[in-house]
Design a protein around this motif. Structure first.
Motif, PDB file in Angstrom:
ATOM      1  N   LYS A   1      16.082  -6.668 -11.283  1.00  0.00           N
ATOM      2  CA  LYS A   1      15.455  -7.430 -12.370  1.00  0.00           C
ATOM      3  C   LYS A   1      14.166  -8.093 -11.915  1.00  0.00           C
ATOM      4  N   MET A   2      13.968  -8.177 -10.588  1.00  0.00           N
ATOM      5  CA  MET A   2      12.736  -8.749 -10.030  1.00  0.00           C
ATOM      6  C   MET A   2      12.001  -7.661  -9.247  1.00  0.00           C
ATOM      7  N   PRO A   3      10.697  -7.834  -9.006  1.00  0.00           N
ATOM      8  CA  PRO A   3       9.951  -6.812  -8.255  1.00  0.00           C
ATOM      9  C   PRO A   3      10.540  -6.603  -6.854  1.00  0.00           C
ATOM     10  N   VAL A   4      10.729  -5.350  -6.504  1.00  0.00           N
ATOM     11  CA  VAL A   4      11.224  -5.021  -5.160  1.00  0.00           C
ATOM     12  C   VAL A   4      10.037  -4.606  -4.291  1.00  0.00           C
ATOM     13  N   PRO A   5      10.144  -4.724  -2.964  1.00  0.00           N
ATOM     14  CA  PRO A   5       9.047  -4.267  -2.107  1.00  0.00           C
ATOM     15  C   PRO A   5       8.801  -2.779  -2.301  1.00  0.00           C
ATOM     16  N   GLU A   6       7.534  -2.398  -2.400  1.00  0.00           N
ATOM     17  CA  GLU A   6       7.215  -0.980  -2.582  1.00  0.00           C
ATOM     18  C   GLU A   6       7.450  -0.185  -1.303  1.00  0.00           C
ATOM     19  N   HIS A   7       7.133  -0.802  -0.178  1.00  0.00           N
ATOM     20  CA  HIS A   7       7.248  -0.119   1.115  1.00  0.00           C
ATOM     21  C   HIS A   7       8.031  -1.018   2.070  1.00  0.00           C
ATOM     22  N   VAL A   8       9.145  -0.512   2.561  1.00  0.00           N
ATOM     23  CA  VAL A   8       9.976  -1.228   3.535  1.00  0.00           C
ATOM     24  C   VAL A   8       9.922  -0.478   4.858  1.00  0.00           C
ATOM     25  N   ALA A   9       9.668  -1.202   5.935  1.00  0.00           N
ATOM     26  CA  ALA A   9       9.671  -0.623   7.282  1.00  0.00           C
ATOM     27  C   ALA A   9      10.827  -1.247   8.068  1.00  0.00           C
ATOM     28  N   ILE A  10      11.530  -0.413   8.836  1.00  0.00           N
ATOM     29  CA  ILE A  10      12.692  -0.914   9.576  1.00  0.00           C
ATOM     30  C   ILE A  10      12.613  -0.502  11.039  1.00  0.00           C
ATOM     31  N   ILE A  11      12.768  -1.497  11.927  1.00  0.00           N
ATOM     32  CA  ILE A  11      12.957  -1.235  13.356  1.00  0.00           C
ATOM     33  C   ILE A  11      14.470  -1.204  13.569  1.00  0.00           C
ATOM     34  N   MET A  12      14.991  -0.021  13.753  1.00  0.00           N
ATOM     35  CA  MET A  12      16.449   0.180  13.824  1.00  0.00           C
ATOM     36  C   MET A  12      16.911  -0.069  15.259  1.00  0.00           C
TER      37      MET A  12
ATOM     38  N   ILE B   1      12.617   1.399  -4.365  1.00  0.00           N
ATOM     39  CA  ILE B   1      11.657   1.280  -3.271  1.00  0.00           C
ATOM     40  C   ILE B   1      10.916   2.614  -3.174  1.00  0.00           C
ATOM     41  N   LYS B   2       9.601   2.559  -3.001  1.00  0.00           N
ATOM     42  CA  LYS B   2       8.811   3.789  -3.034  1.00  0.00           C
ATOM     43  C   LYS B   2       8.658   4.456  -1.675  1.00  0.00           C
ATOM     44  N   ALA B   3       8.711   3.669  -0.598  1.00  0.00           N
ATOM     45  CA  ALA B   3       8.559   4.239   0.746  1.00  0.00           C
ATOM     46  C   ALA B   3       9.436   3.481   1.727  1.00  0.00           C
ATOM     47  N   LEU B   4      10.073   4.232   2.622  1.00  0.00           N
ATOM     48  CA  LEU B   4      10.933   3.665   3.659  1.00  0.00           C
ATOM     49  C   LEU B   4      10.510   4.275   4.988  1.00  0.00           C
TER      50      LEU B   4
ATOM     51  N   PHE C   1     -11.166   1.946   7.908  1.00  0.00           N
ATOM     52  CA  PHE C   1     -10.407   2.097   9.144  1.00  0.00           C
ATOM     53  C   PHE C   1      -8.962   2.508   8.850  1.00  0.00           C
ATOM     54  N   SER C   2      -8.377   1.916   7.817  1.00  0.00           N
ATOM     55  CA  SER C   2      -7.000   2.264   7.431  1.00  0.00           C
ATOM     56  C   SER C   2      -6.866   3.745   7.088  1.00  0.00           C
ATOM     57  N   SER C   3      -7.936   4.316   6.544  1.00  0.00           N
ATOM     58  CA  SER C   3      -7.898   5.735   6.148  1.00  0.00           C
ATOM     59  C   SER C   3      -7.853   6.664   7.364  1.00  0.00           C
ATOM     60  N   TYR C   4      -8.150   6.157   8.541  1.00  0.00           N
ATOM     61  CA  TYR C   4      -8.092   6.961   9.763  1.00  0.00           C
ATOM     62  C   TYR C   4      -6.739   6.827  10.474  1.00  0.00           C
ATOM     63  N   LEU C   5      -5.863   5.979   9.965  1.00  0.00           N
ATOM     64  CA  LEU C   5      -4.541   5.794  10.570  1.00  0.00           C
ATOM     65  C   LEU C   5      -3.555   6.833  10.050  1.00  0.00           C
ATOM     66  N   MET C   6      -2.432   6.989  10.756  1.00  0.00           N
ATOM     67  CA  MET C   6      -1.413   7.970  10.361  1.00  0.00           C
ATOM     68  C   MET C   6      -0.781   7.642   9.012  1.00  0.00           C
TER      69      MET C   6
ATOM     70  N   SER D   1      -2.377   6.662   6.333  1.00  0.00           N
ATOM     71  CA  SER D   1      -3.467   6.588   5.343  1.00  0.00           C
ATOM     72  C   SER D   1      -3.000   6.898   3.917  1.00  0.00           C
ATOM     73  N   ASN D   2      -1.923   7.659   3.792  1.00  0.00           N
ATOM     74  CA  ASN D   2      -1.440   8.024   2.453  1.00  0.00           C
ATOM     75  C   ASN D   2      -0.294   7.124   1.994  1.00  0.00           C
ATOM     76  N   LEU D   3      -0.098   5.991   2.690  1.00  0.00           N
ATOM     77  CA  LEU D   3       0.954   5.050   2.312  1.00  0.00           C
ATOM     78  C   LEU D   3       0.382   3.650   2.156  1.00  0.00           C
ATOM     79  N   LYS D   4       0.944   2.894   1.235  1.00  0.00           N
ATOM     80  CA  LYS D   4       0.636   1.470   1.119  1.00  0.00           C
ATOM     81  C   LYS D   4       1.184   0.756   2.367  1.00  0.00           C
ATOM     82  N   ASP D   5       0.519  -0.300   2.813  1.00  0.00           N
ATOM     83  CA  ASP D   5       1.050  -1.079   3.935  1.00  0.00           C
ATOM     84  C   ASP D   5       2.428  -1.637   3.573  1.00  0.00           C
ATOM     85  N   PRO D   6       3.320  -1.767   4.557  1.00  0.00           N
ATOM     86  CA  PRO D   6       4.663  -2.288   4.253  1.00  0.00           C
ATOM     87  C   PRO D   6       4.617  -3.688   3.644  1.00  0.00           C
ATOM     88  N   ASP D   7       5.432  -3.906   2.644  1.00  0.00           N
ATOM     89  CA  ASP D   7       5.607  -5.240   2.074  1.00  0.00           C
ATOM     90  C   ASP D   7       6.630  -6.030   2.877  1.00  0.00           C
TER      91      ASP D   7
END
Length: 259
Positions: free
Chosen positions: A27-38, A75-78, A190-195, A197-203
């Protein structure tokens, strides 16, 4: 008989609670991109007097569970930190086992990923990976390339410092060759040169096992991410923990340096 009935009731109640929590969070906005250090597979195994590889195998099951829930939440990216450029220092038998996991995981889970419209991607240095590991990853990437749901992004043989240095060299080369002017160089470029580049930064960044550091993971991309740390070891990380992390994210105010 009565024990079976009690177990069934407990499982049913847990399932109902999970569904209710999912609906509440959606019901509330969820993070679009979640990154996890497992983190914590080895310690999980050690606590049970098992070899470290047993922890990695158990952790693989959690990836499956968390991927499905992330997709369910919208979530759009994990992005999952699966193997760092520094992990080659580990014992050879452990590294060999870790390099077999993508084959085992994707071999069994790929049909489900396709069915659930998940797209597999990878960031990291492919040229150092064993051919069987690379083949498994590239098959999954190719088989899911037309999916437009959750992006399941594996950081495999990935190191953020190396990524930033490589991006800097590429920017410098393009500047020297006249492709770029000095005035073109900014954060967006500069962000476009990173791996990524086709993802939003993690929220949201999640790290398990009680460690509170980034361990050379997405140092540029995590500049304004929300961090959530837990003492739970990765093999014990469940759906409820992910929901807690997302709920904590929803209760924070993100100012990005403003007021």
């Amino acid at each position: 008989m009565f024990n079976k009935i009690r177990l069934w009731k407990k499982q049913n109640n847990n399932s109902s609670t999970l569904r209710d929590n999912i609906e509440k969070i959606k019901k509330m906005p969820v993070p679009e991109h979640v990154a996890i250090i497992m983190d914590g597979n080895g310690r999980w195994a050690k606590k049970r007097a098992l070899p470290r590889v047993a922890g990695h195998h158990e952790g693989m099951k959690v990836v499956r569970k968390i991927t499905k829930l992330s997709n369910m939440l919208g979530i759009k990216a994990l992005t999952l930190y699966a193997f760092s450029t520094e992990n080659w220092k580990r014992p050879k038998n452990e590294v060999d086992y870790l390099m077999k996991l993508p084959e085992e995981f994707l071999g069994s889970f790929l049909p489900e990923l396709i069915e659930e419209n998940v797209q597999v991607r990878m960031i990291g240095y492919k040229d150092q990976l064993p051919i069987h590991t690379l083949n498994a990853i590239e098959k999954a990437i190719d088989d899911t390339k037309n999916n437009d749901g959750l992006v399941l992004n594996f950081a495999l043989n990935y190191g953020s410092r190396a990524e930033i240095i490589d991006a800097t060299v590429q920017v410098l080369n393009d500047y020297k060759s006249g492709i770029l002017n000095e005035s073109d160089i900014n954060e967006e470029l500069f962000s476009s040169y990173l791996m990524t580049s086709n993802l939003k930064d993690p929220d949201l960044l999640i790290r398990t096992s009680g460690e509170i550091r980034l361990s050379n993971f997405m140092l540029w991309q995590l500049a304004y991410s929300e961090f959530w740390f837990t003492d739970v070891l990765w093999p014990d990380f469940g759906e409820q923990h992910l929901l807690e992390a997302v709920e904590a994210f929803q209760n924070r105010q993100r100012r990005f340096g403003g007021v």
